[in-house]
Design a protein around this motif. Structure first.
Motif, PDB file in Angstrom:
ATOM      1  N   SER A  85      32.493 -16.043  41.801  1.00  0.00           N
ATOM      2  CA  SER A  85      32.327 -14.695  42.353  1.00  0.00           C
ATOM      3  C   SER A  85      32.849 -13.636  41.391  1.00  0.00           C
ATOM      4  N   ALA A  86      34.023 -13.877  40.827  1.00  0.00           N
ATOM      5  CA  ALA A  86      34.638 -12.897  39.929  1.00  0.00           C
ATOM      6  C   ALA A  86      33.820 -12.706  38.664  1.00  0.00           C
ATOM      7  N   GLU A  87      33.318 -13.803  38.107  1.00  0.00           N
ATOM      8  CA  GLU A  87      32.533 -13.696  36.876  1.00  0.00           C
ATOM      9  C   GLU A  87      31.200 -12.999  37.128  1.00  0.00           C
ATOM     10  N   VAL A  88      30.563 -13.285  38.268  1.00  0.00           N
ATOM     11  CA  VAL A  88      29.319 -12.594  38.613  1.00  0.00           C
ATOM     12  C   VAL A  88      29.571 -11.099  38.741  1.00  0.00           C
ATOM     13  N   ARG A  89      30.664 -10.741  39.381  1.00  0.00           N
ATOM     14  CA  ARG A  89      30.993  -9.317  39.511  1.00  0.00           C
ATOM     15  C   ARG A  89      31.190  -8.681  38.136  1.00  0.00           C
ATOM     16  N   THR A  90      31.884  -9.365  37.256  1.00  0.00           N
ATOM     17  CA  THR A  90      32.101  -8.838  35.908  1.00  0.00           C
ATOM     18  C   THR A  90      30.787  -8.639  35.175  1.00  0.00           C
ATOM     19  N   ILE A  91      29.887  -9.614  35.286  1.00  0.00           N
ATOM     20  CA  ILE A  91      28.577  -9.516  34.637  1.00  0.00           C
ATOM     21  C   ILE A  91      27.831  -8.279  35.127  1.00  0.00           C
ATOM     22  N   LEU A  92      27.817  -8.061  36.430  1.00  0.00           N
ATOM     23  CA  LEU A  92      27.083  -6.930  36.994  1.00  0.00           C
ATOM     24  C   LEU A  92      27.745  -5.600  36.644  1.00  0.00           C
ATOM     25  N   GLU A  93      29.055  -5.554  36.707  1.00  0.00           N
ATOM     26  CA  GLU A  93      29.753  -4.304  36.395  1.00  0.00           C
ATOM     27  C   GLU A  93      29.603  -3.939  34.926  1.00  0.00           C
ATOM     28  N   ARG A  94      29.494  -4.904  34.044  1.00  0.00           N
ATOM     29  CA  ARG A  94      29.271  -4.611  32.630  1.00  0.00           C
ATOM     30  C   ARG A  94      27.959  -3.876  32.409  1.00  0.00           C
ATOM     31  N   GLU A  95      27.012  -4.073  33.306  1.00  0.00           N
ATOM     32  CA  GLU A  95      25.723  -3.394  33.191  1.00  0.00           C
ATOM     33  C   GLU A  95      25.703  -2.060  33.929  1.00  0.00           C
ATOM     34  N   GLY A  96      26.859  -1.663  34.467  1.00  0.00           N
ATOM     35  CA  GLY A  96      26.943  -0.361  35.104  1.00  0.00           C
ATOM     36  C   GLY A  96      26.672  -0.357  36.588  1.00  0.00           C
ATOM     37  N   ILE A  97      26.678  -1.519  37.218  1.00  0.00           N
ATOM     38  CA  ILE A  97      26.495  -1.601  38.662  1.00  0.00           C
ATOM     39  C   ILE A  97      27.845  -1.410  39.342  1.00  0.00           C
ATOM     40  N   ILE A 146      20.325 -14.003  38.893  1.00  0.00           N
ATOM     41  CA  ILE A 146      20.718 -12.890  38.043  1.00  0.00           C
ATOM     42  C   ILE A 146      20.635 -13.405  36.609  1.00  0.00           C
ATOM     43  N   ASP A 147      20.945 -12.573  35.655  1.00  0.00           N
ATOM     44  CA  ASP A 147      20.969 -12.967  34.253  1.00  0.00           C
ATOM     45  C   ASP A 147      22.384 -12.778  33.723  1.00  0.00           C
ATOM     46  N   PRO A 148      23.053 -13.840  33.296  1.00  0.00           N
ATOM     47  CA  PRO A 148      22.579 -15.219  33.268  1.00  0.00           C
ATOM     48  C   PRO A 148      22.581 -15.846  34.656  1.00  0.00           C
ATOM     49  N   PRO A 149      21.733 -16.862  34.854  1.00  0.00           N
ATOM     50  CA  PRO A 149      21.618 -17.451  36.185  1.00  0.00           C
ATOM     51  C   PRO A 149      22.776 -18.406  36.501  1.00  0.00           C
ATOM     52  N   LEU A 150      22.929 -18.649  37.779  1.00  0.00           N
ATOM     53  CA  LEU A 150      23.889 -19.633  38.274  1.00  0.00           C
ATOM     54  C   LEU A 150      23.124 -20.819  38.834  1.00  0.00           C
ATOM     55  N   GLY A 151      23.365 -22.003  38.283  1.00  0.00           N
ATOM     56  CA  GLY A 151      22.831 -23.240  38.842  1.00  0.00           C
ATOM     57  C   GLY A 151      23.947 -23.981  39.565  1.00  0.00           C
ATOM     58  N   ARG A 152      23.668 -24.430  40.806  1.00  0.00           N
ATOM     59  CA  ARG A 152      24.716 -25.041  41.633  1.00  0.00           C
ATOM     60  C   ARG A 152      24.225 -26.322  42.291  1.00  0.00           C
ATOM     61  N   ILE A 153      25.133 -27.286  42.387  1.00  0.00           N
ATOM     62  CA  ILE A 153      24.855 -28.519  43.109  1.00  0.00           C
ATOM     63  C   ILE A 153      26.164 -29.052  43.683  1.00  0.00           C
ATOM     64  N   GLY A 154      26.103 -29.559  44.894  1.00  0.00           N
ATOM     65  CA  GLY A 154      27.234 -30.261  45.480  1.00  0.00           C
ATOM     66  C   GLY A 154      28.341 -29.363  45.992  1.00  0.00           C
ATOM     67  N   MET A 155      29.548 -29.934  46.046  1.00  0.00           N
ATOM     68  CA  MET A 155      30.696 -29.276  46.649  1.00  0.00           C
ATOM     69  C   MET A 155      31.241 -28.147  45.793  1.00  0.00           C
ATOM     70  N   THR A 156      31.792 -27.136  46.457  1.00  0.00           N
ATOM     71  CA  THR A 156      32.652 -26.169  45.779  1.00  0.00           C
ATOM     72  C   THR A 156      34.042 -26.778  45.636  1.00  0.00           C
ATOM     73  N   GLU A 157      34.904 -26.110  44.895  1.00  0.00           N
ATOM     74  CA  GLU A 157      36.269 -26.607  44.748  1.00  0.00           C
ATOM     75  C   GLU A 157      37.001 -26.630  46.088  1.00  0.00           C
ATOM     76  N   ALA A 158      36.784 -25.613  46.907  1.00  0.00           N
ATOM     77  CA  ALA A 158      37.443 -25.561  48.214  1.00  0.00           C
ATOM     78  C   ALA A 158      36.984 -26.713  49.095  1.00  0.00           C
ATOM     79  N   GLU A 159      35.681 -26.992  49.096  1.00  0.00           N
ATOM     80  CA  GLU A 159      35.159 -28.100  49.900  1.00  0.00           C
ATOM     81  C   GLU A 159      35.703 -29.429  49.412  1.00  0.00           C
TER      82      GLU A 159
END
Length: 460
Positions: free
Chosen positions: A215-227, A350-363
């Motif tokens: 979540s934090a890295e996605v936010r950083t990526i978007l904010e770098r583009e001025g969002i 988004i760019d770059p994309p997130l690919g996900r499979i299986g459990m999160t760390e919390a799970e």
């Protein structure tokens, strides 16, 4: 009213419907496939096809602006022709829809019927003024955007994903209500097209189902583009502000609202099950309206199945298609396929994309297993460096005792493709050591996965 008899009735021509019609047709069954609106469903008409077309246009614009990073220059500012951008997406929609319609028309035993289907009984459907009966009925009606009741919403015009893919103007300021997958994709693409963009999210972080570092890295990526990103929005409301829309965010009276020209509502989806006459057939739904199904996708009524977004067992085109595969394998091929055998991967485009499979760390932590963990920044991935696209990271979780991979995330260039190497190993139930000794092609993002597995250490 006399009823026409079929061997099978399919309600909805989305991702699963035409494919199932094709298999049943080839098996010699007489099939009625009913569609009230557009053949192809969400993916073709308002979802994957047009949105990823728009993402590609936005990526091209973004790359052109970064010409200096690659050793070239574009004279003058990049000019965005939004009608042309929208027309490109519309062509993809129309070509895909026409392909589905042509496919259905070529099925000798299948009949496409236009109209809104409603159940008149467990084995009977009414549509276009007539009744149809069949011993097998398959519901594939998909879903739509949720537009919740929020203060002032009735006084303003808001858009959904359906409206956005047809938009031919560039908003001055797009306010995206909802910081999850659909909202983030539109936020980034319209920022790249040149709009001012603000994301308003009720949770304290974006894509809250993901791990906090994602979540934090996605936010950083978007904010770098001025969002602009405003999380923890506890008082979302709307009001007219001249020709524009004022969106309140926080209950704190000192918190300034966001003034936007357009508002996208992207806070979730709901199934299209509220006008099907399910009660008349005795078909059970849950509290959110999703049709309840067993592990083989049969509803509470024998012979009636629910596939795709309307059954609450998956929210993706690929899971809808797999629903078709499960039903077809069980009914036609003598197999015993079940939904619980499915490992569901997914991506955030988004760019770059997130690919996900299986459990999160919390799970994984809640599972009580002894865990292994590894993480690598994309700055250490040669292919990412060569492309000058080094944002993000890749990480993997494994069970220390069984040596099975439990989950993985690749947030970075090519992450939506590279994740499949891990997904395939998990699906085959192979130990991580088997993937460790694979020899991937250089230079790729995937080549770092064996190295990532070598870095596995006990999770703290």
């Amino acid at each position: 009213m006399s009823a026409r008899a079929f061997d099978a009735i399919i309600i909805g021509a989305g991702q699963a419907g035409p494919s199932l019609a094709g298999r049943l047709n080839d098996a010699g069954m007489r099939v009625a496939i009913i569609e009230r609106h557009l053949v192809g469903g969400t993916c073709v008409n308002t979802g994957c096809k047009p949105t990823k077309t728009l993402v590609a246009s936005a990526y091209a614009v973004h790359t052109a602006r970064r010409g200096g990073d690659y050793g070239f220059a574009v004279d003058g500012p990049i000019q965005i022709d939004m009608p042309a951008v929208a027309a490109r997406a519309r062509k993809v929609i129309l070509d895909s829809r026409a392909g589905n319609e042509t496919w259905l028309a070529g099925m000798t035993n299948a009949e496409l019927i236009r109209g809104h289907a409603r159940f008149a009984g467990p084995n009977t459907v009414e549509v276009a003024g007539e009744q149809l009966t069949a011993p097998r009925i398959f519901i594939n009606v998909g879903g739509r955007a949720v537009v919740p009741d929020m203060p002032g919403l009735g006084d303003v015009t808001v858009l959904t994903n359906t409206d956005m893919v047809a938009l031919e103007v560039l908003p001055r300021h797009l306010v995206v209500v909802g910081g999850s997958y659909i909202g983030l994709e539109f936020a980034q693409m319209y920022r790249r097209f040149g709009a001012e963009v603000t994301i308003v999210e009720r949770s304290d972080r974006l894509i809250a189902r993901e791990d906090p570092d994602v979540s934090a890295e996605v936010r950083t990526i978007l904010e770098r583009e001025g969002i602009a990103v405003r999380t923890g929005a506890d008082c979302i409301g709307f009001a007219r502000n001249g020709d524009e829309i004022s969106v309140s965010v926080h209950c704190d009276g000192n918190s300034a609202p966001v003034i936007g020209s357009h508002v996208l509502m992207a806070v979730g989806r709901r199934p299209n099950t509220d006008d099907l006459g399910l009660d008349a057939a005795g078909i059970d739904v849950d509290a959110r309206g999703y049709i309840t199904v067993d592990d083989r996708l049969q509803t509470s009524v024998p012979g009636v199945y629910a596939l795709g977004d309307c059954n609450g067992r998956g929210a993706f085109t690929h899971t809808a298609y797999n629903d078709f595969e499960i039903v077809a394998a069980n009914l036609l091929d003598g197999e015993d396929r079940r939904v619980t055998q499915r490992l569901t991967g997914y991506a955030l485009y988004i760019d770059p994309p997130l690919g996900r499979i299986g459990m999160t760390e919390a799970e994984a932590a809640r599972s009580g297993r002894r865990l292994l963990h590894a993480k690598r920044a994309m700055t250490r991935v040669g292919r990412a460096v060569e492309k000058a696209e080094t944002q993000g990271f890749m990480k993997v979780l494994a069970d220390a005792d069984t040596r099975r991979i439990l989950g993985a995330a690749i947030l970075g260039t090519g992450g939506d493709e590279a994740i499949h190497g891990i997904l395939d190993m998990m699906n085959a139930d192979q130990p991580l050591d088997a993937l460790r000794w694979a020899v991937p092609i250089h230079p790729t993002v995937s080549e770092l996965i064996p190295t990532l597995l070598l870095d596995l250490r006990p999770a703290t």
